[in-house]
Design a protein around this motif. Structure first.
Motif: not given
Ligand code: SF4
Ligand code: SF4
Ligand code: FES
Ligand code: FES
Lengths: 917, 151
Positions: B133, B139-140, B142-144, B146-147, B150
């Motif tokens: 990555y 933001p990036a 948090a996205r990663i 988070g994925r 989940r």
């Protein structure tokens, strides 16, 4: 590697002659050119890590580390100039930045010495700030005997190499990267690693990173009173030790570098096992039994009483109603006077000691077939021979320093065959492991001999020239072994046929081969036959009579070898001369200033026979010097009865023991560290023992007690000022020691035979001839006999016994060292996991072992180290006395007892019984 | 469980040590080597524990400490450092609630640092379980994360 050629090198203009190929740094240092360097040690391969030994060498660019250079003709070296010294100072400065300078005076610190030399002791003189505190180094204090402090570690690799190259254990490694990197044992916890506490790494660490734990709180190197070089009091390797004495106590022991047999190496017992000397339980005054209690009395009173009682038995029942046990722990001087005392004062040859219980069968077989019972080789040969056959000898635990040579040999291509019913640590290093059933050694060896015939690997020339009866004798042997086909042998021993064949080939084909044989072979009813079979194999393949060939029975105790050498035997005078030899008796009588008739001419009783005779009332008085038969003799219930039946028992020792409980008088003796003298080790090396500390209380040297007692019994055995004078008499009595004197063994021991003052001693026996009347060796064909004791429905297990690395013999000395006890201090029995499951017993459970002779309780350990149907127990622990179960039945030829094979049953000790106890 | 099968795949030679350790770690679904693993390897190769442990702690790909299901390895080499790795570290530590070298209490993530990942062009970079990555910012991240949470 050195080629043996000499070459000339020039260092700072000086012309120096050195062996070609030798290490430049070492050569410089030996010639007084003190090039600094911390990672190099002369006993290790060079590492080139610290960069302190930089030099300039003509024709080579840049700076070259001297420790990585091999000497060759014409080398021109600059060792010192301003630039080199500046480079060294800079390197050192850099090293110090990550180093914790604290020093508590408990270790020799080479780094500190260099820091001083380069004027960097004051931090203000340094270029780099110290960042040691920020790094937050790690320490490992979990080992019972040493501590590791990464903040003091300079990552020189000396410890890793010491453990690997010298001790052959490879316990240490390096963990992590960069600044966090440090030395590890195991998974970074020393106490759970394979470390056995030999302390080699400590001895070679150049800083305070690795330091001994014991006495750390008291020891201050600048307050040491003296350093005394002596010989280790434990096993028969005879390691040279340096006793460091502070405030009258031994506070540290180092291995003595540069000299045989150990060249600096030690095992855990030698290094950490000398605390017993200052143990509070030492005997300090004579004790006499009154109303069942031992009470302190004066020497005068004790000796008067002994003289009276022994005298009365001698006069009333004849000299043979008396007997003596000499000691494998005492010096030659003590033992020589002991046999003189028994023969001259008691007037009997009823004189023996524990050798009867160890190697009597080996010695009997060796005497009959090759003429000497001692090892044929030097310890160094264990690293140099091409093939080593180790049988019934748990060498890594019982002779740890000898084993270091073996492991070094394996690393350089030696083939190692281990033969043992039980797994031993040496198996890890072996190419072939033969695991015969207990008591089937003759069958196995006859099978190997047959295979050697089959494949025509017999050394015919050797047979013709050096074996009595030559080809005829060979044919007879061949006939005897004919029936032992690999398949038959497999049925008897369970050793797979192909393994046997491979072992036979490996041994017979090796250019040179040696045998190390131990208690596993000797302590059986067939002990002598076992060794005969072994010697037969050796003789027909010609694996003796040359250098790096032969047979060696590493001796158990520090001075088993010496005690027989100086005549503590019912059959032999000093120097292995039979008591029946009249000319020799006359000679001895003259030496001792008595008339010939005084000396008894009939062979006396041996160790176990003395006990039997005591039981029957034939022996009424017994004098025991430094032995503990109530642990070491077979069938202890019988031994106890025998001792109880004696009219008079005197025990002379350094502690109360299981045996002093039955004594009428107990005499306090000096320990090895409190007297002068000599021991003889397993490779026949006569080594000095020196006084380091004073005896506690009124304890006295054994020989002084003997002299005084003889005087009081009206038969003086001589007046000696010192141990040295006694040794001079020994040299006259025993021809093979004739050329040895204290003066000659001041720094290094000499191997007997050494018949004359200008004789260098003998490294290898039998190069020219065997010590038999016609100089030829004798084949003794033998047959396998099924063990007299077998497992049965009632007693389904066969119990084997042996020693551990951390304890010693009857444990009188070893168990009085906290360091050793912290490794192992508990009895246990090993049982194969399959058997354990079948018996529904689990690991760690208390069990009772019993048979018709006795019983004991101990803790079960399930372990694949023993085969199904067999058990193993260490015999050091008198609370679980293995010898309650062993037999007093004896090998007919050597009178040794079968400690290795006793049928017994095992059952759980129910919690109920435990509470009831 | 003693990982006999993995061991048996390779002859018991010391030169196979690194290979065996890698396979054990990756095949166990655990992302680290347990003491049982190390012990089994030592016995299988007839070498001492320290010889195994030394190697296992030398290589950053291997771990002897429990690690989460996903191992985040953040580049700490000079380029990434200059491009803001320290800031990225702080954000990650906050997101995960653990410091570098630690594992989240739920056993999902372990946060580690690494030498240059060879993706200096897209600094600041990191790797999660073998996947790269790059160009990381708040933001990036948090996205990663988070994925992964989940999934
Ligand atoms: S004490 Fe001996 S066995 Fe233990 S690590 Fe040091 S050298 Fe190796
Ligand atoms: S512990 Fe001592 S011997 Fe070992 S690397 Fe460190 S400084 Fe050298
Ligand atoms: S002594 Fe030569 S580099 Fe250390
Ligand atoms: S410096 Fe980070 S990927 Fe190269």
């Amino acid at each position: 590697m050195s080629t043996g050629k000499r070459s000339t090198v020039h260092i700072d203009g000086r012309e120096i002659s050195a062996l070609e190929g030798s290490n430049l740094l070492q050569v410089a240092r030996e010639n007084g050119i003190d090039i600094p360097g911390l990672c190099y040690h002369k006993r290790l391969s060079p590492t080139g890590a610290c960069r302190l030994c930089v030099t300039r060498i003509e024709g080579r660019p840049g700076l070259v580390m001297a420790c990585t250079v091999a000497v060759r003709e014409g080398l021109r070296v600059t060792a010192f100039d301003d630039e080199l010294e500046e480079a060294r100072r800079h390197t050192l400065d850099y090293l110090l930045a990550e180093h914790d300078d604290d020093y508590d005076g408990t270790w020799r610190d080479e780094l500190r010495e260099l820091t001083d030399r380069y004027g960097l002791t004051d931090p203000a003189a340094r270029r780099y700030p110290n960042i040691c505190r920020e790094i937050g180094y790690h320490a490992d204090e979990s080992s019972p005997v040493l501590t590791y402090d990464a903040a003091k570690c300079i990552k020189c690799f000396r410890c890793i190499k010491a453990c690997e190259e010298i001790q052959g254990k490879s316990v240490l490694s390096f963990s992590e990267r960069g600044i966090a990197s440090h030395i590890i044992a195991g998974f970074d916890r020393w106490e759970e690693s394979e470390c056995d506490g030999c302390g080699e790494c400590v001895q070679l660490c150049p800083t305070g990173a690795l330091v001994e734990k014991p006495h750390r709180a008291t020891i201050r190197l600048d307050r040491l009173e003296r350093k005394v070089i002596s010989t280790c009091p434990y096993c028969g390797v005879g390691c040279q030790i340096e006793l460091n004495v502070q405030e009258g106590r031994i506070v540290r022991v180092n291995g003595v570098e540069d000299f045989s047999p150990n060249y600096g190496r030690l095992c855990v017992k030698g290094r950490f096992g000398c605390d017993f000397v200052a143990h509070p339980a030492r005997l300090t005054t004579p004790l006499v039994r009154r109303q069942g209690e031992l009470v302190p009395v004066s020497w005068d009173e004790a000796l008067t009483l002994i003289a009276e009682r022994f005298g009365a038995i001698r006069d009333g029942h004849g000299p043979d109603a008396l007997a003596g046990y000499a000691s494998a722990k005492c010096t030659n001087e003590d033992n020589y006077l002991f046999q003189k005392f028994v023969r001259r004062v008691f007037g009997t040859n009823n004189l023996d000691y524990c050798t009867r219980l160890c190697h009597a069968s080996t010695v009997t077989a060796m005497l009959r077939s090759i003429g000497d019972g001692a090892g044929t080789n030097s310890i160094e040969d264990f690293a140099r021979t091409d093939c080593l056959f180790v049988t019934g000898n748990n060498m890594i635990e019982t002779h740890p320093v000898t084993a270091t040579y073996v492991k070094a040999g394996v690393r350089t291509g030696m083939k190692l065959i281990v033969c043992d019913p039980k797994w031993t640590p040496l198996v890890k290093h072996a190419h072939i492991w033969l695991q015969p059933r207990l008591g089937t050694d003759v069958a196995l060896l006859n099978g190997m001999i047959r295979q050697i015939f089959e494949e025509d690997l017999v050394d015919r020339q050797f047979v013709d020239e050096r074996i009595q009866g030559g080809q005829d004798a060979l044919r007879e042997l061949r006939l005897q072994v004919e029936a032992y086909t690999p398949e038959v042998v497999e049925t008897i021993t369970t050793v797979p046929a192909d393994l046997l064949v491979e072992a036979a080939r490996t041994y017979a084909r090796a250019p040179t081969a040696m045998i190390a044989t131990g208690m596993g072979m000797s302590q059986q009813v067939t002990g002598t036959n076992n060794v005969f079979a072994l010697i037969n194999m050796m003789l027909i393949t010609g694996q003796i009579g040359r250098e790096r060939c032969g047979i060696d029975p590493p001796r158990g105790q520090n001075n088993v070898q010496g005690a027989t050498d100086v005549g503590c035997s019912p059959r032999l005078f000093p120097g292995y001369i039979p008591v029946t030899d009249e000319a020799n008796r006359t000679r001895m009588a003259a030496l001792w200033g008595v008339s010939g008739e005084v000396l008894p001419a009939d062979p006396g009783l041996s160790t176990v026979e003395i006990m039997h005779a005591a039981h029957e009332g034939r022996v009424r008085g017994l004098y025991i010097m430094g032995e503990n038969p109530m642990v070491t003799d077979p069938d202890l219930n019988h031994t106890r009865e025998s001792l109880e039946r004696l009219d008079f028992l005197v025990v002379q020792d350094i502690f109360e023991t299981e045996t002093t409980r039955y004594a009428h008088v107990v005499l306090p003796a000096a320990s090895f560290a409190e007297k002068e003298g000599t021991f003889v080790n397993s490779d026949r090396r006569v080594l000095r023992v020196r006084k380091a500390v004073e005896s506690p209380g009124e304890a006295r040297e054994d020989w002084r007690i003997l002299v005084e007692l003889a005087e009081r019994m009206g038969a003086p055995i001589g007046q000696y000022e010192s141990a040295r004078e006694i040794f001079e008499e020994i040299a006259r009595a025993a021809p093979m020691l004739g050329g040895i004197s204290y003066g000659r063994i001041e720094t290094e021991g000499i191997q007997w035979p050494c018949p004359a003052a200008d004789h260098p001693g003998t490294a290898t026996l039998f190069l020219e001839r065997f010590n038999t009347p016609d100089g030829r060796a004798i084949l003794n064909p033998v047959d396998h006999v099924e063990p007299g004791e077998r497992s049965s429905e009632r007693f389904p297990f066969i119990l084997n016994s042996g020693r551990l690395l951390y304890q010693y013999h009857s444990a009188t000395m070893s168990r009085r060292n906290n360091s050793l006890n912290s490794f192992v201090n508990e009895s246990y029995v090993l049982m194969n996991p399959l058997d354990a499951r079948r018996q529904e017993l689990s690991d760690g459970e208390r069990v009772r072992l019993y048979n018709g002779r006795g019983e004991l309780t101990t803790t079960l350990r399930a372990s694949k180290e023993v085969a199904p149907g067999e058990l193993f127990m260490p015999w050091h622990f008198s609370e679980s006395p293995v010898n309650n179960l062993t037999r007093g039945e004896l090998d007919p030829l050597s009178r040794i007892a079968p400690f290795k094979l006793s049928a017994c049953a095992v059952e759980r000790v129910s919690t109920h019984t435990v509470r009831g106890q | 469980m003693v990982p006999t099968q993995t061991l048996r795949k390779h002859p018991p030679l010391q030169e196979n040590l690194l290979l065996i350790l890698h396979e054990l770690q990756n095949g166990s679904g655990r992302n680290y080597l347990t003491e049982e693993d190390l012990q089994a390897v030592a016995e299988y190769l007839n070498i001492t524990r320290a010889a195994v442990y030394g190697v296992a702690t030398y290589y950053s790909m291997l771990s002897v400490k429990p690690r989460g299901r996903h191992v985040i390895r953040l580049c700490k080499s000079p380029v990434c450092d200059m491009m803001g790795a320290p800031g990225v570290t702080r954000i990650l530590e906050e997101l995960l609630g653990v410091a570098v070298g630690e594992t989240t209490p739920d056993g999902v993530f372990t946060l580690e640092e690494s030498a240059c990942l060879g993706r200096c062009d897209s600094a600041v970079s990191m790797m999660i379980d073998g996947q790269y990555y790059g160009a990381l910012d708040a933001p990036a991240l948090a996205r990663i994360i988070g994925r992964f949470r989940r999934g």
